[in-house]
Write an enzyme that holds these catalytic residues in place. Structure first.
Site, mmCIF file in Angstrom:
data_model
loop_
_atom_site.group_PDB
_atom_site.id
_atom_site.type_symbol
_atom_site.label_atom_id
_atom_site.label_comp_id
_atom_site.label_asym_id
_atom_site.label_seq_id
_atom_site.Cartn_x
_atom_site.Cartn_y
_atom_site.Cartn_z
ATOM 1 N N ASN A 125 0.812 -1.537 -0.457
ATOM 2 C CA ASN A 125 0.016 -0.055 -0.180
ATOM 3 C C ASN A 125 1.068 0.940 -0.083
ATOM 4 O O ASN A 125 1.525 1.609 1.125
ATOM 5 C CB ASN A 125 -0.598 -0.259 1.184
ATOM 6 C CG ASN A 125 -2.419 0.853 1.777
ATOM 7 O OD1 ASN A 125 -2.413 1.920 0.546
ATOM 8 N ND2 ASN A 125 -3.116 0.925 2.045
ATOM 9 N N GLU A 143 -2.374 0.877 -4.139
ATOM 10 C CA GLU A 143 -2.197 -0.903 -4.184
ATOM 11 C C GLU A 143 -1.658 -1.819 -5.018
ATOM 12 O O GLU A 143 -1.864 -1.516 -5.952
ATOM 13 C CB GLU A 143 -3.255 -2.099 -3.199
ATOM 14 C CG GLU A 143 -3.693 -1.419 -2.524
ATOM 15 C CD GLU A 143 -5.307 -1.658 -1.562
ATOM 16 O OE1 GLU A 143 -4.691 -2.564 -0.888
ATOM 17 O OE2 GLU A 143 -6.104 -1.514 -2.086
#
Length: 312
Positions: A209, A256
């Site tokens: 992330n 992500e």
């Protein structure tokens, strides 16, 4: 390349050839100007100088907190460093600096501090308080203060047909291939890997992330992208999702990345991820199973693209 945090701290040993601009993107149009700068400096035994500004003038003069730039200042410095310049001057753009008259800017900054013997500038460049001076004014100052002015003509600019505005538009519309063509390199995102909700791992797609730290950095259109990153001196490929995860009720934009054939802890590490091509738009699926099936298709597409493009 020697980097200077203001014109006052410039310490070049010779006279200079200077070009001035924001250089957001350091795209093919900018490279043409920089190559002309380098050629001129070498042929005249002078040092090459790019004078750029930070923050962006619109952030200061218009309080435009919504402005989005192709590069963070760190990225811009790295890209300009690769151009073989002698000097990069990043001058702080402030309200006080914006109030300099055109002649004060020329005499105090270009001549006295940067030792300009030649200035290379676009035909439509404007400068000084309220941007009220143009190329003809600069030529007049050149005669007064003994420096040459080389104008980049409208035809030269139009021949390249690249602008930062066009790059931003392509990225915002999800046309990554066109943006990368304009840039001459893959668009990049830099940030720190932070902990997310761990949903990817539940779907057997563990993701890094990425937290982009600069609020002014442009984030491309939502969707899924093929990407690459240099991790521990190895190039690792993967696929990146930019979006809000609508299938699982998400509302916050996340970036992500699932890296292929890679299983290392990246938390709190800084990553630069380069976007190679766009696979598809973000989509809200009817079920998690449909989402996982789509991710499997995305993975197949990405791996085929990498193999076909011979980017390894």
């Amino acid at each position: 390349m020697k980097q200077h945090t203001s014109a006052a701290k410039f310490d070049g040993q010779k006279g200079t050839v200077v070009t001035i601009g924001t250089f957001d993107g350091v795209h093919l149009g900018h490279r043409k100007i920089i190559n002309r700068l380098l050629d001129s400096a070498q042929s005249n035994d002078l040092e090459s100088v790019v004078l750029t500004f930070f923050p962006h003038p619109r952030m200061v003069l218009q309080k435009d907190t919504g402005i989005k730039l192709i590069n963070s200042i760190r990225e811009r410095v790295a890209l300009l460093d690769a151009c073989n310049l002698d000097h990069l001057v990043i001058h702080p753009f402030t309200q006080e600096f914006s109030r300099l008259t055109a002649e004060e800017f020329v005499k105090d900054i270009l001549v006295d501090q940067l030792k300009a013997r030649k200035v290379i500038i676009g035909y439509d460049h404007r400068f000084g308080r309220n941007r009220n001076a143009n190329i003809e004014d600069l030529k007049a100052f050149g005669e007064r203060y003994n420096f040459e002015v080389e104008e980049i003509s409208k035809q030269d600019v139009d021949d390249v047909a690249v602008s930062s505005t066009k790059v931003r538009k392509a990225l915002n519309e999800g046309n990554l291939d066109l943006a990368n063509e304009y840039l001459g390199y893959p668009f990049m995102l830099n940030g720190i890997v932070s902990r997310g909700k761990g949903l990817g791992r539940k779907f057997n797609y563990p993701t890094a992330n990425l937290k982009v730290e600069e609020p002014y950095k442009l984030i491309p259109a939502k969707g899924v992208y093929v990407v690459q990153s240099k991790i521990a001196d190895s190039t690792i490929y993967g696929m990146m999702s930019i979006g809000t995860n609508p299938t699982v009720g998400g509302s916050v934009l996340t970036i992500e990345t699932f890296f292929f054939d890679f299983d290392q802890d990246l938390y709190d590490q800084h990553l630069q991820i380069e976007l190679l091509t766009r696979i598809r738009d973000e989509k809200k699926f009817k079920s998690v199973d449909e989402l996982i099936a789509a991710m499997q298709t995305d993975e197949q597409f990405a791996k085929a693209f990498i193999q076909k493009s011979d980017v390894r």
